[in-house]
Design a protein around this motif. Structure first.
Motif, PDB file in Angstrom:
ATOM      1  N   LYS A 159       0.823  -1.213   0.000  1.00  0.00           N
ATOM      2  CA  LYS A 159       0.000   0.000   0.000  1.00  0.00           C
ATOM      3  C   LYS A 159       0.855   1.261   0.000  1.00  0.00           C
ATOM      4  O   LYS A 159       0.507   2.259  -0.644  1.00  0.00           O
ATOM      5  CB  LYS A 159      -0.918  -0.043   1.225  1.00  0.00           C
ATOM      6  CG  LYS A 159      -1.772   1.171   1.465  1.00  0.00           C
ATOM      7  CD  LYS A 159      -2.797   0.934   2.569  1.00  0.00           C
ATOM      8  CE  LYS A 159      -2.155   0.490   3.872  1.00  0.00           C
ATOM      9  NZ  LYS A 159      -1.456   1.601   4.582  1.00  0.00           N
ATOM     10  N   GLN A 469     -15.791   5.644  10.914  1.00  0.00           N
ATOM     11  CA  GLN A 469     -15.269   4.348  10.503  1.00  0.00           C
ATOM     12  C   GLN A 469     -15.744   3.278  11.493  1.00  0.00           C
ATOM     13  O   GLN A 469     -15.547   3.409  12.696  1.00  0.00           O
ATOM     14  CB  GLN A 469     -13.752   4.391  10.435  1.00  0.00           C
ATOM     15  CG  GLN A 469     -13.236   5.422   9.437  1.00  0.00           C
ATOM     16  CD  GLN A 469     -11.739   5.354   9.253  1.00  0.00           C
ATOM     17  OE1 GLN A 469     -11.119   4.335   9.512  1.00  0.00           O
ATOM     18  NE2 GLN A 469     -11.160   6.448   8.796  1.00  0.00           N
ATOM     19  N   PRO A 492     -13.547   0.919   7.210  1.00  0.00           N
ATOM     20  CA  PRO A 492     -12.192   1.352   6.856  1.00  0.00           C
ATOM     21  C   PRO A 492     -11.469   0.302   6.014  1.00  0.00           C
ATOM     22  O   PRO A 492     -11.699  -0.900   6.162  1.00  0.00           O
ATOM     23  CB  PRO A 492     -11.507   1.542   8.211  1.00  0.00           C
ATOM     24  CG  PRO A 492     -12.280   0.684   9.156  1.00  0.00           C
ATOM     25  CD  PRO A 492     -13.695   0.679   8.664  1.00  0.00           C
ATOM     26  N   GLU A 493     -10.575   0.783   5.131  1.00  0.00           N
ATOM     27  CA  GLU A 493      -9.783  -0.117   4.293  1.00  0.00           C
ATOM     28  C   GLU A 493      -8.914  -1.034   5.143  1.00  0.00           C
ATOM     29  O   GLU A 493      -8.777  -2.225   4.872  1.00  0.00           O
ATOM     30  CB  GLU A 493      -8.890   0.697   3.348  1.00  0.00           C
ATOM     31  CG  GLU A 493      -7.953  -0.142   2.491  1.00  0.00           C
ATOM     32  CD  GLU A 493      -6.950   0.696   1.729  1.00  0.00           C
ATOM     33  OE1 GLU A 493      -6.191   0.116   0.927  1.00  0.00           O
ATOM     34  OE2 GLU A 493      -6.915   1.927   1.935  1.00  0.00           O
ATOM     35  N   THR A 494      -8.316  -0.483   6.174  1.00  0.00           N
ATOM     36  CA  THR A 494      -7.512  -1.272   7.111  1.00  0.00           C
ATOM     37  C   THR A 494      -8.131  -1.144   8.496  1.00  0.00           C
ATOM     38  O   THR A 494      -8.809  -0.161   8.798  1.00  0.00           O
ATOM     39  CB  THR A 494      -6.055  -0.778   7.156  1.00  0.00           C
ATOM     40  OG1 THR A 494      -6.042   0.611   7.520  1.00  0.00           O
ATOM     41  CG2 THR A 494      -5.386  -0.941   5.807  1.00  0.00           C
TER      42      THR A 494
END
Length: 525
Positions: A159, A469, A492-494
């Motif tokens: 990333k 989030q 959230p993406e992570t």
């Protein structure tokens, strides 16, 4: 007690010593250091420097640190601020004249002088039992021989790799690609730097060939950094700040750290009956989100270099918490506060160690964004932090960029005491999430009765920027409820941060947990 039919992990219980951190090899290194006769400070420093090789996108010797620690035989908590200052030649006006409204996150502009190495050398000299060479030996070995890339590290490397400069790609990619899980990553240049430090102490980093490499790289990228800036880098001891919640005392670093934000959040939440709301209820997530908005907005106006932070008492007063808490409505979300001028991100490492003599260390260490500024020094491959992006360019603001000044810092180690005795060193990584993470961990433990591992495992939520989030562990019903109250709900993406903690139990045992959102673990003996 957790449901043993379900995936998960148990808390770790030990008698002699314990480490909890985000990478298993670092945890093992810390425990081995304890077993070899080192104390908690030796173990924490040894593993922390190693984490710069194991998780190079998160931290490294080109970064900063903050440390809280309890010496053996005492319940006093001491603090060391290892955060760096802006170079003497920097100028907010010059950046404004270039048409910038915020400090960039990449290149030379956001690079403050890395001060973690000075802090590590000072802590080793003042509080360690082992020589600096012994403390740094594991990191030197892994930098030379290589370390296998762990799965979460591989995810983050992929990333963050686009942020790397040309020299950064040369030092941190393998055949032009981010290292994959299981590939061996080596950092021979950093091994050479660490050998110089074992021979010369902090001067091996801040003067001579190593400092010249960093300054030359920065000057080539348009920076104003000088050898004097590096030679003058210095960590300093300071006094922790504290506040009370539900019969426990929370200790945090004073500004330029933003631990006071967690204290204000807890003061606001103390006005509400959290246990009656339920651990994963929409009510609890909503109240916490509203407290975070109010506390972080206060932070953005108050926290700065300690020489410029004049309203800390106001931020920590119960009167302030009462007034802010009265603004919270259960059926409607407050508007998100104006975005803070400083850049916030989620990359760092945390480590906590307790030894057989009950010295306790809480240490956090970071280069800020993934791969810091993206710049790696040309010869040795030292990734340079971008902590200067934590400044604002707003003229007259207490956190305005200025020569020799420290920026608002997102990394905060924590410590709890109860009845005058240290109860738990802990930290929750995740950039801006950290004060919210401290608050969530403490309330999980003390309002909802979770054990330390359960408290770290539990799903998280965070009102961040213009979104709320919500991790996937929450139900769709809770998401819908929060959206109806006006929250802009996203997954959230992570996952939100990571964390570790060690409880010093009254029966003399140690009890620890480590966040499943990272690759690490808690280990004891």
């Amino acid at each position: 007690m957790r449901d043993f039919h379900q995936p998960g992990r148990s808390m770790v219980i030990a008698t002699n010593g314990m480490c909890a951190t985000s990478h298993p090899i670092a945890a093992q290194t810390a425990v081995s250091t304890l077993q070899a006769g080192g104390n908690a400070m030796d173990a924490a420093l040894s593993a922390a420097v190693l984490l710069g090789i194991a998780e190079p996108q998160m931290t490294g010797i080109g970064g900063d640190c903050f440390v809280l620690f309890k010496p053996s035989g005492s319940e006093d908590v001491l603090a060391l601020n290892g955060s760096g200052r802006a170079p003497a030649g920097t100028s907010a006006a010059a950046l404004r004249e270039r048409g910038l409204s915020t400090v960039p996150t990449e290149g030379a502009d956001p690079v403050t002088i890395p001060t973690a190495m000075d802090a590590f050398c000072r802590l080793n000299a003042d509080w360690g039992r082992m020589t600096l060479g012994d403390v740094l030996a594991p990191a030197i070995r892994y930098a030379d021989e290589g370390i296998p890339i762990a799965p979460r590290v591989a995810f983050d490397l992929a990333k963050d790799a686009p942020r790397l400069s040309e020299s950064g790609r040369r030092h941190y990619l393998i055949n032009g690609e981010p290292p994959r899980a299981g590939q061996i990553f080596r950092a021979p240049g950093q091994a050479e730097v660490l050998r110089k430090v074992t021979q010369q102490g902090r001067d091996g980093f801040y003067t001579g060939e190593v400092a010249e490499d960093m300054v030359n790289t920065l000057r080539a990228a348009g920076g104003c950094h000088t050898l004097d800036d590096f030679a003058n880098a210095e960590a300093n001891y300071t006094t922790p700040i504290s506040s009370a919640y539900q019969g426990i005392e929370l200790l945090e670093h004073p500004p330029n750290g933003h631990g006071a934000t967690a204290m204000l959040m807890l003061n606001i939440l103390s006005k509400f009956d959290l246990p009656s709301m339920g651990l994963l209820s929409a009510d609890r997530a909503h109240v916490e989100a509203e407290a975070a908005k109010l506390a972080y907005d206060t932070r953005n106006r108050v926290i700065a270099d300690p020489d410029h932070c004049a309203r800390l008492d106001h931020m920590l007063s119960m009167e302030t918490a009462d007034k802010l808490g009265a603004l919270i409505q259960m059926d409607q979300a407050l508007p998100m506060p104006a975005p803070s001028a400083e850049a916030i991100h989620k990359d760092t490492i945390y480590i906590t160690v307790v030894d057989k003599d009950r010295m306790a260390v809480s240490l956090i260490y970071s280069i800020f964004h993934g791969f810091g500024s993206g710049l790696a020094s040309d010869k040795f491959g030292i990734l340079l932090q971008n902590r200067g992006a934590g400044f604002t360019l707003e003229e007259g603001h207490p956190n305005e960029l200025a020569p020799g000044k420290r920026p608002l810092h997102t990394i905060i180690p924590g410590m709890l005491r109860r009845n005058g005795k240290v109860l738990m060193p802990f930290g929750v990584m995740g950039g801006a999430y950290q004060p919210n993470g401290h608050t969530r961990l403490i309330t999980n433990l003390h309002d909802f009765g979770l054990d330390v591992q359960e408290a770290l495992d539990a799903p998280r939520s965070f009102a961040d920027g213009q979104t709320m989030q919500i991790e996937r562990g929450y139900s769709e019903e809770v998401r819908a409820d929060l959206a109806q109250r006006g929250h802009n709900v996203v997954v959230p993406e992570t996952p939100l941060g990571g964390g570790q903690a060690i409880i010093l139990r009254e029966d003399g045992l140690l009890e620890a947990g480590s966040d499943p959102r990272k690759d690490g673990c808690a280990l004891g003996y």
